[in-house]
Design a protein around this motif. Structure first.
Motif, PDB file in Angstrom:
ATOM      1  N   VAL A 716       0.839  -1.204   0.000  1.00 25.40           N
ATOM      2  CA  VAL A 716       0.000   0.000   0.000  1.00 25.40           C
ATOM      3  C   VAL A 716       0.874   1.253   0.000  1.00 25.40           C
ATOM      4  O   VAL A 716       0.591   2.230  -0.715  1.00 25.40           O
ATOM      5  CB  VAL A 716      -0.946  -0.003   1.212  1.00 25.40           C
ATOM      6  CG1 VAL A 716      -1.827   1.248   1.220  1.00 25.40           C
ATOM      7  CG2 VAL A 716      -1.809  -1.265   1.225  1.00 25.40           C
ATOM      8  N   ALA A 717       1.956   1.229   0.778  1.00 28.15           N
ATOM      9  CA  ALA A 717       2.810   2.408   0.904  1.00 28.15           C
ATOM     10  C   ALA A 717       3.487   2.781  -0.404  1.00 28.15           C
ATOM     11  O   ALA A 717       3.815   3.950  -0.631  1.00 28.15           O
ATOM     12  CB  ALA A 717       3.869   2.165   1.980  1.00 28.15           C
ATOM     13  N   ARG A 718       3.728   1.783  -1.287  1.00 29.26           N
ATOM     14  CA  ARG A 718       4.422   2.059  -2.544  1.00 29.26           C
ATOM     15  C   ARG A 718       3.467   2.219  -3.715  1.00 29.26           C
ATOM     16  O   ARG A 718       3.904   2.390  -4.859  1.00 29.26           O
ATOM     17  CB  ARG A 718       5.408   0.925  -2.859  1.00 29.26           C
ATOM     18  CG  ARG A 718       6.418   0.627  -1.762  1.00 29.26           C
ATOM     19  CD  ARG A 718       7.120   1.863  -1.255  1.00 29.26           C
ATOM     20  NE  ARG A 718       7.854   2.577  -2.298  1.00 29.26           N
ATOM     21  CZ  ARG A 718       8.369   3.786  -2.164  1.00 29.26           C
ATOM     22  NH1 ARG A 718       8.187   4.460  -1.031  1.00 29.26           N
ATOM     23  NH2 ARG A 718       9.024   4.348  -3.164  1.00 29.26           N
ATOM     24  N   ALA A 719       2.144   2.159  -3.472  1.00 24.89           N
ATOM     25  CA  ALA A 719       1.169   2.291  -4.556  1.00 24.89           C
ATOM     26  C   ALA A 719       1.083   3.748  -5.021  1.00 24.89           C
ATOM     27  O   ALA A 719       1.445   4.686  -4.302  1.00 24.89           O
ATOM     28  CB  ALA A 719      -0.199   1.807  -4.094  1.00 24.89           C
ATOM     29  N   ASP A 720       0.598   3.928  -6.241  1.00 21.70           N
ATOM     30  CA  ASP A 720       0.341   5.270  -6.762  1.00 21.70           C
ATOM     31  C   ASP A 720      -1.060   5.738  -6.402  1.00 21.70           C
ATOM     32  O   ASP A 720      -1.308   6.941  -6.272  1.00 21.70           O
ATOM     33  CB  ASP A 720       0.487   5.267  -8.292  1.00 21.70           C
ATOM     34  CG  ASP A 720       1.847   4.799  -8.746  1.00 21.70           C
ATOM     35  OD1 ASP A 720       2.846   5.455  -8.398  1.00 21.70           O
ATOM     36  OD2 ASP A 720       1.919   3.759  -9.431  1.00 21.70           O
ATOM     37  N   HIS A 721      -1.968   4.782  -6.227  1.00 30.12           N
ATOM     38  CA  HIS A 721      -3.374   5.102  -6.000  1.00 30.12           C
ATOM     39  C   HIS A 721      -3.947   4.029  -5.079  1.00 30.12           C
ATOM     40  O   HIS A 721      -3.545   2.859  -5.155  1.00 30.12           O
ATOM     41  CB  HIS A 721      -4.124   5.114  -7.333  1.00 30.12           C
ATOM     42  CG  HIS A 721      -5.533   5.620  -7.253  1.00 30.12           C
ATOM     43  ND1 HIS A 721      -5.841   6.954  -7.121  1.00 30.12           N
ATOM     44  CD2 HIS A 721      -6.731   4.967  -7.297  1.00 30.12           C
ATOM     45  CE1 HIS A 721      -7.155   7.111  -7.098  1.00 30.12           C
ATOM     46  NE2 HIS A 721      -7.723   5.920  -7.195  1.00 30.12           N
ATOM     47  N   VAL A 722      -4.838   4.407  -4.197  1.00 35.00           N
ATOM     48  CA  VAL A 722      -5.460   3.464  -3.267  1.00 35.00           C
ATOM     49  C   VAL A 722      -6.978   3.602  -3.365  1.00 35.00           C
ATOM     50  O   VAL A 722      -7.509   4.719  -3.345  1.00 35.00           O
ATOM     51  CB  VAL A 722      -5.019   3.702  -1.808  1.00 35.00           C
ATOM     52  CG1 VAL A 722      -5.680   2.683  -0.881  1.00 35.00           C
ATOM     53  CG2 VAL A 722      -3.513   3.634  -1.678  1.00 35.00           C
ATOM     54  N   VAL A 723      -7.665   2.459  -3.467  1.00 34.93           N
ATOM     55  CA  VAL A 723      -9.118   2.405  -3.357  1.00 34.93           C
ATOM     56  C   VAL A 723      -9.426   1.623  -2.085  1.00 34.93           C
ATOM     57  O   VAL A 723      -9.127   0.425  -2.008  1.00 34.93           O
ATOM     58  CB  VAL A 723      -9.756   1.720  -4.582  1.00 34.93           C
ATOM     59  CG1 VAL A 723     -11.260   1.541  -4.367  1.00 34.93           C
ATOM     60  CG2 VAL A 723      -9.497   2.531  -5.847  1.00 34.93           C
ATOM     61  N   ASP A 724      -9.958   2.285  -1.074  1.00 33.92           N
ATOM     62  CA  ASP A 724     -10.221   1.650   0.213  1.00 33.92           C
ATOM     63  C   ASP A 724     -11.718   1.394   0.346  1.00 33.92           C
ATOM     64  O   ASP A 724     -12.535   2.309   0.174  1.00 33.92           O
ATOM     65  CB  ASP A 724      -9.743   2.539   1.360  1.00 33.92           C
ATOM     66  CG  ASP A 724      -9.728   1.796   2.692  1.00 33.92           C
ATOM     67  OD1 ASP A 724      -9.126   0.710   2.749  1.00 33.92           O
ATOM     68  OD2 ASP A 724     -10.321   2.306   3.662  1.00 33.92           O
ATOM     69  N   ILE A 725     -12.086   0.140   0.642  1.00 33.00           N
ATOM     70  CA  ILE A 725     -13.489  -0.271   0.726  1.00 33.00           C
ATOM     71  C   ILE A 725     -13.775  -0.722   2.148  1.00 33.00           C
ATOM     72  O   ILE A 725     -12.954  -1.386   2.787  1.00 33.00           O
ATOM     73  CB  ILE A 725     -13.773  -1.388  -0.294  1.00 33.00           C
ATOM     74  CG1 ILE A 725     -13.553  -0.846  -1.717  1.00 33.00           C
ATOM     75  CG2 ILE A 725     -15.195  -1.924  -0.151  1.00 33.00           C
ATOM     76  CD1 ILE A 725     -13.671  -1.879  -2.795  1.00 33.00           C
ATOM     77  N   GLY A 726     -14.930  -0.402   2.644  1.00 29.78           N
ATOM     78  CA  GLY A 726     -15.266  -0.755   4.024  1.00 29.78           C
ATOM     79  C   GLY A 726     -16.484   0.024   4.496  1.00 29.78           C
ATOM     80  O   GLY A 726     -17.437   0.161   3.752  1.00 29.78           O
ATOM     81  N   PRO A 727     -16.434   0.545   5.730  1.00 33.46           N
ATOM     82  CA  PRO A 727     -15.283   0.489   6.641  1.00 33.46           C
ATOM     83  C   PRO A 727     -15.134  -0.849   7.354  1.00 33.46           C
ATOM     84  O   PRO A 727     -14.061  -1.193   7.821  1.00 33.46           O
ATOM     85  CB  PRO A 727     -15.575   1.605   7.641  1.00 33.46           C
ATOM     86  CG  PRO A 727     -17.077   1.671   7.660  1.00 33.46           C
ATOM     87  CD  PRO A 727     -17.529   1.370   6.253  1.00 33.46           C
TER      88      PRO A 727
END
Length: 765
Positions: A716-727
């Protein structure tokens, strides 16, 4: 303390040489939580599972009678000079449940008996005693599907060719081809014109041909058995192949049956598995079927408000088990889910729940990477369970990579320094602080705060996913950038995989999913066959001998005649797991002597199967396809794995990385790739995660688009983009919580992933 007292408080291993261990001496303190770390292939499992746990189990087995021992696995003694201080040992690994569809989360977690007891006591109208609510008991199971919830039947349209006559062979199944025994039964029954195509049969004739049941024949051909009665083709197939499930049929016949049979929900119980009486018995308007269909979290809320003195102990047992399932992050599972559909990590956590209520003390519990598949928010609850087992007076041994699990250890053993032949040594024994202060690879990586990328790549475009509603997804819209690395995050059960491996490739067909679905082949397949280079390896052996390539396949002429190329002999034990023992004839090598006589670069074909990627590339340096495939195997982090290791022994993450290697080796243009990966870092040491991160970076820099579903914060730390699903998970998840850069994610208060990433980036002990 005297030496005797010291020994009593230790599990002592002296001069262990199992697998790649190099004369290892180690002391494991009892009644503590010890975590064994090291890169993949460094010898962690060889020490903990193949030496300590295996020897403890072997000694316990030897205490049983000869009759019982003959029905238990015959475990070889590990290669070790001496061991002392062993106790009864339970191994909780990531093997999936071997139970068939009669095993569910409820039965596997031991909550099912409590549910049945509640309904047998207070259900209205009562169906009877507890067995009357069990789909595994004749008094409770649905009579139509026998408690399976599904029925298997013959696909008549696939089975029958109406254009053909009996003489031409109208049944598309080799066991009914012209001339064989079963063909003769309807050819000589005297009921049909053998030369007439089936399409010209009257409805009555077709019904007899397909469904006749023990029909007494009026005028059969003299060649028809005199005392036999006639069964139609479908009736015969149901009796022989559907109801009785024969185990001795060939792989080709089994493939035919897969094609000719269909499985559908039982029309009588509609998948509930229970008979009408059990389904009609209600508690506060709900049946035991309704209870079992709820998620663990929903059922816990329901029983939390119940108070009935008649079933108070049973309700307490239900609440205790459901609380344990919640504590290991399995609140999204329903109790009626088949246990064989659980991932390795989910299965392991269900096994943990079973052991929590055990009255045993002073036992040793061995865990193999229990954090697999868990979000950092759930790992803390897992740690609580491990500490709970320790505090009950037990020794807890954990093979683990996760920093949070390592952080709560009382004692750490770090293996290394590398993998395979470069590993097998104890790098450090001591506390967590000792590890963090050390110069070992594990210590250096854990002591360093997580480096969250500051500068992200610019997307080359984007695709849109609209109204995502698969499973628990709530209908959100989101843009997925192209030409970059996107991490899809969220707690287990939040809907990550539903989005990334379901909705995204469904709406955007250019994306290819490289997931953790089971690979076909099992024990008969290896990484060589999956990568498509097994034939080239066999051809190389054929070129240096006078034998055909088939002699260098354990599935063909080269197979050991005793074990038929498996390397072991399997004994079936009815309701228990099958027992496998090494083949005495080939010694587990799988090949016959003639095949083993040929050598390439000094190696027999059996030797090749125990080599690793780098060694294979060296031995076959004149074969570009083999060298290239081995290079990709190294790059995806599987260089430590013997190329002949059976697929059914690989973890989900290993299988996925193997498929990724195959996909990349066959790719004509990496720049055009759009790949979805589902938790590819499963089972990887932080150092190996950095290595696969480098591969991801190279692929993206070459123009590829990667979408990676993962809990690992290093990804996650090295990604360019994050899609977070939840919570949360299940009904508490399925929403788009965040979309943006990792830096921005750390500022999202609602995101559990963001909080965990922020903590990891500040960690510096």
């Amino acid at each position: 303390m005297s030496s005797r007292g010291e020994a009593a408080g230790l599990i002592r291993v002296v001069d262990a040489c199992t697998n790649n261990l190099r004369h290892v001496d180690v002391d494991v303190p009892k009644k503590t939580l010890t975590v064994v770390t090291g890169v993949s292939g460094s010898g962690k499992s060889s020490l903990v599972i193949d030496t300590i746990a295996a020897e403890a189990q072997r000694i316990v087995n030897e205490s049983y009678s000869t009759f019982v021992r003959s029905r238990l696995p015959q475990l070889p003694a590990p290669e070790v000079q001496s061991m002392s201080g062993l106790t009864f040992t339970a191994l909780i690994d990531q093997r999936r449940f071997t139970g068939n569809s009669r095993s569910t989360v409820a039965t596997a977690s031991d909550v099912a008996p409590f549910l049945r007891l509640v309904f047998s006591r207070i259900g209205e109208p009562s169906a009877g005693y507890s067995p009357a609510y069990s789909f595994n008991d004749p008094t409770g199971m649905c009579p139509a599907c026998e408690g399976l919830g599904t029925v298997v039947d013959i696909d008549v349209e696939e089975l029958i060719d109406p254009e053909r006559s009996i003489d031409e062979g109208p049944v598309r199944f080799s066991q009914f081809r012209p001339g064989v025994y079963r063909w003769k039964r309807f050819a000589y029954c005297g009921l049909f014109d053998r030369k007439k195509p089936l399409k010209d049969y009257t409805p009555e004739e077709m019904d007899l041909f397909l469904y006749a049941d023990q029909l007494k024949l009026p005028d059969p051909d003299p060649r028809f058995p005199k005392t036999a009665r006639f069964d139609g083709v479908v009736t015969r197939m149901r009796d022989v192949y559907v109801k009785n499930h024969p185990t001795s049929i060939s792989a080709s016949v089994r493939e035919e049956l897969d094609r000719l049979t269909t499985r559908r929900v039982c029309p009588e119980c509609h998948g509930a598995r229970l008979n009408a009486a059990a389904r009609a018995s209600l508690v506060d308007g709900r049946s035991i079927v309704d209870w079992s269909a709820m998620s663990v979290r929903e059922l816990r809320d329901l029983v939390g408000g119940m108070d009935d003195a008649r079933v108070a102990p049973a309700l307490a047992g239900i609440r205790r088990t459901l609380d344990a399932l919640l504590s290991v992050g399995l609140g999204y599972l329903s109790l009626d889910r088949e246990s064989s559909t659980l991932s390795g990590g989910e299965a392991q956590r269900v096994k943990i729940v079973r052991h929590l209520g055990s009255a045993l003390t002073d036992a040793t519990y061995v865990f193999d990477e229990p954090s697999t598949g868990l979000h950092p928010a759930d790992v803390q609850r897992l740690n609580g369970l491990l500490l709970q087992l320790r505090d009950a007076g037990n020794t807890v041994l954990v093979v683990e990579h996760h920093p949070q699990v390592i952080g709560v250890a009382d004692h750490v053993i770090d293996m290394g320094p590398g993998a395979g032949a470069a590993g097998g040594l104890v790098q450090l024994e001591g506390s967590v602080d000792d590890l963090l202060a050390s110069d070992t690879l594990t210590g250096r990586l854990l002591a360093r705060p997580l480096d969250v990328t500051e500068t992200v790549r610019a997307a080359t475009g984007s695709v849109r996913v609209e109204n995502a509603r698969l499973h628990n997804l709530t209908g959100f819209d989101v843009d997925v950038p192209l030409g970059v690395l996107t991490a899809v995050t969220g707690v287990a059960g939040s809907g990550k995989s539903s989005f990334a491996t379901g909705e995204l490739p469904r709406q955007q067909r250019d994306f290819v999913v490289v997931g953790q679905d089971p690979l076909r082949g099992g024990v008969r397949s290896t990484s060589l066959s999956i990568l498509g280079i097994a034939d080239e390896v066999r051809a190389a052996f054929a070129a240096v001998s006078d034998l055909a390539p088939a002699w260098f396949s354990f599935n063909s002429k080269g197979a050991c005649p005793a074990c038929r190329g498996k390397g072991y002999i399997t004994t079936e034990l009815a309701f228990l797991d099958d027992v496998a023992t090494p083949c005495d004839v080939c010694g587990g090598k799988r090949f016959n002597p003639r095949a083993l006589a040929a050598r390439v670069a000094g190696h027999t074909i059996a030797d090749v199967l125990v080599l690793r990627a780098g060694e294979i590339a060296e031995a076959f340096d004149g074969h570009p396809a083999i060298v290239g495939a081995m290079g990709w195997l190294e790059r995806v982090g599987l260089g430590y794995m013997p190329v002949g290791q059976s697929l059914d022994t690989l973890s989900g993450g290993e299988k996925q990385r193997l498929l990724l290697a195959r996909h990349l080796a066959a790719s004509p243009d990496l720049a055009r790739e759009r790949i979805v990966l589902d938790e590819p870092t499963t089972g990887l040491h932080p150092g190996d995660v950095d290595r696969i991160n480098a591969l991801f970076a190279d692929l993206v820099d070459a123009g590829a688009t990667l979408v990676v579903v993962d809990h690992n914060l290093r990804v996650v730390a090295r990604a360019d983009h994050v899609v977070d699903i939840g919570p949360g998970a299940g009904s508490d998840g399925g929403r788009l919580v965040f979309a943006g850069t990792p830096r921005e994610l750390m500022g999202c208060a609602e995101s559990l992933t963001g909080r965990a990433l922020a903590i990891a980036s500040r960690r510096n002990r």
